[in-house]
Design an enzyme around this catalytic site. Structure first.
Site, PDB file in Angstrom:
ATOM      1  N   SER A 286     -24.818  10.766 -17.417  1.00 25.58           N
ATOM      2  CA  SER A 286     -23.641  11.389 -18.046  1.00 25.58           C
ATOM      3  C   SER A 286     -23.710  12.895 -17.849  1.00 25.58           C
ATOM      4  CB  SER A 286     -23.578  11.003 -19.532  1.00 25.58           C
ATOM      5  OG  SER A 286     -22.384  11.481 -20.126  1.00 25.58           O
ATOM      6  N   HIS A 313     -20.444   8.871 -16.397  1.00 24.11           N
ATOM      7  CA  HIS A 313     -19.333   9.086 -17.326  1.00 24.11           C
ATOM      8  C   HIS A 313     -18.428  10.194 -16.796  1.00 24.11           C
ATOM      9  CE1 HIS A 313     -22.122   7.544 -20.781  1.00 24.11           C
ATOM     10  NE2 HIS A 313     -21.595   6.551 -20.081  1.00 24.11           N
ATOM     11  N   ASP A 410     -25.826   5.570 -24.420  1.00 21.35           N
ATOM     12  CA  ASP A 410     -25.287   4.516 -23.561  1.00 21.35           C
ATOM     13  C   ASP A 410     -26.322   4.081 -22.525  1.00 21.35           C
ATOM     14  OD1 ASP A 410     -23.402   2.754 -22.528  1.00 21.35           O
ATOM     15  OD2 ASP A 410     -22.576   4.232 -21.146  1.00 21.35           O
TER      16      ASP A 410
END
Length: 467
Positions: A286, A313, A410
């Site tokens: 991310s 992401h 995540d």
């Protein structure tokens, strides 16, 4: 607590006002000054020494990309880019992330109050993450300095000359440089975390070149050799349905009620490297991910014996620019994933923004990409957890999972599920090289990581383990 000072840079007076209001709705931040272009921003950085900068990508006189480059070279500090959604803006945003920007947000629609509020929430989240990351680095630096001052000087040992002084400060902010020089000069020690109850890894073989040192011939990096093994530091440590079979039926695999997916690729004869796959690598990242992916993929050889599936992401459209950029320097073929694509060795697939990506078995040793518009997971679509979960039933494959820099958690939960299911290996980037030590830390805390490594050592070790 004294608020953090922010410099807002944008050539639009209206946008400067919107961004300033969004920033100051959080009492931890204060807009100390604004600038209308990159050159003015450089002057203000020297003058007020802000804690953080928000920087428009496209500006007259000196654009955001050039201003970022100079800031990283002279006054390194967190910079959050504001990007338009046109092709030029997206391409330059990817270059900015590669060049040291902390993260980016897309510019809000000035006619949509809900969009403005959503962008503001994302901006404040990134600003807080940037300041927390800085504080963690400063704390590590202070602890290292205290330990160094407590240690006896090297000159006290007879016959041993004093060592040169260590550089002050925490993890340096990377300046905008070509890929080969973007790696930290000194790598922190790697940690290999054996699974409880498993045998200690076998003794290492002959040492190979360090990451980033292999010479290129004709612009192509030769296959990596085995990296030197690091000393071991001991540490206590429902099956989704395979919805697709033949490639030409991939588009019909969408479950009832699921939003539509992009059109699948037309049916074709199996390509070389697609039939009889035995290994698969899945990567999640991310904040700080584009630069981390660059370092990872440029050090994996083109004949890598596995496909690599990647969740970064990022909003829709930006992932295509990211894949194109990664493909420009990686020996692998890197592309944005499409629904129904058949996986093949030596290829990396980046999940498109706005879609979850899964890997499904087709039969005959072939595997394909499935894209869905299911609800966001952990606040993200694509989600690393969704990708990792799709690997659980693929027990006939040798599976390897990697989590690198990023906010939040995540990927950690499903990495734990993969680890408990006995996947071949799990990797996490260590704190010293992470832009944000969130996702990797969550995985490490779940005790499901077999290799904790600095960024520049992940690719050589991954190549060694997969081969």
């Amino acid at each position: 607590m004294k608020p953090y000072n922010v410099l807002v840079v944008d050539d639009s007076a209206f946008m400067r006002k919107i961004i300033s209001d969004l920033i100051e709705s959080d009492p931890r931040f204060k807009v100390a000054a604004t600038a209308t272009n990159g050159q003015e921003a450089l002057d203000k950085v020297k003058e007020i020494k802000p804690d953080l900068v928000t920087m428009d990508v496209e500006m007259p006189e000196l654009n955001g990309l050039e201003a970022l480059k100079q800031i990283m070279e002279t006054h390194p500090l967190p910079v959050i880019m504001l990007s338009g959604i046109n092709e030029q803006g997206m391409r330059e945003t990817i270059l900015a992330l590669e060049g040291g920007a902390f993260d980016f947000i897309r510019k809000p629609s000035i006619s949509n109050s809900q969009d403005i509020m959503a962008v503001g929430e994302s901006l404040r989240e990134q600003m807080n993450a940037a300041m927390q990351a800085r504080e963690r680095r400063e704390a590590r630096s202070a602890e290292a300095a205290a330990q160094a001052s407590a240690a006896p000087p090297a000159s006290s040992v007879p016959g041993v000359p004093p060592s040169p002084p260590e550089p002050a400060g925490g993890r340096p902010t990377e300046p905008f440089r070509p890929a080969a020089s973007a790696l930290p000069r000194t790598a922190p020690p790697a940690r290999e975390l054996p699974r409880p109850g498993r045998e200690k890894p076998a003794a290492p073989g002959p040492a190979g070149p360090a990451a980033g040192e292999a010479p290129r011939k004709g612009g192509v990096r030769p296959p990596a050799k085995e990296a030197p093994a690091k000393p071991l530091l001991r540490r206590e440590a429902s099956r989704p349905a395979a919805l697709e079979r033949p490639a030409d039926a991939a588009a019909r695999a969408v479950r009832p009620g699921m939003a539509s997916v992009p059109p699948s690729k037309p049916a074709a004869a199996p390509e070389p490297g697609t039939k009889g796959l035995r290994k698969l690598v899945a990567v999640g990242t991310s904040t700080g991910g584009p630069r981390a992916l660059k370092t990872l993929l440029e050090n994996i050889p083109g004949d890598f014996p596995a496909p690599i599936v990647i969740v970064q992401h990022m909003p829709p459209s930006f992932t295509k620019s990211l894949a194109q950029r990664l493909n420009s320097f990686s020996p692998l073929e890197v592309m944005e994933a499409e629904h129904g694509m058949v996986l093949k060795n030596g290829t990396a697939y980046v999940a498109p923004g706005g879609y979850h990506m899964k890997v499904v078995e087709m039969g005959g040793g072939q595997y394909a990409i499935q894209l869905t518009r299911e609800e966001a997971r952990n606040g993200h679509r694509p989600s690393v957890d969704t990708l990792f979960e799709s690997l659980l039933p693929l027990e006939q494959l040798e599976r390897h999972a990697v989590i690198m820099t990023g906010m939040g958690s995540d990927g950690a939960k499903m990495m734990k599920a993969l680890y408990d299911a006995g996947v071949t290996s799990t990797f996490a980037e260590n704190e010293e090289t992470c832009v944000v030590y969130g996702m990797p830390r969550s995985a490490v805390e779940l005790q499901c990581v077999t290799h904790v490594l600095p960024l520049q050592e992940i690719a050589p070790k991954l190549v060694q383990v997969v081969r």
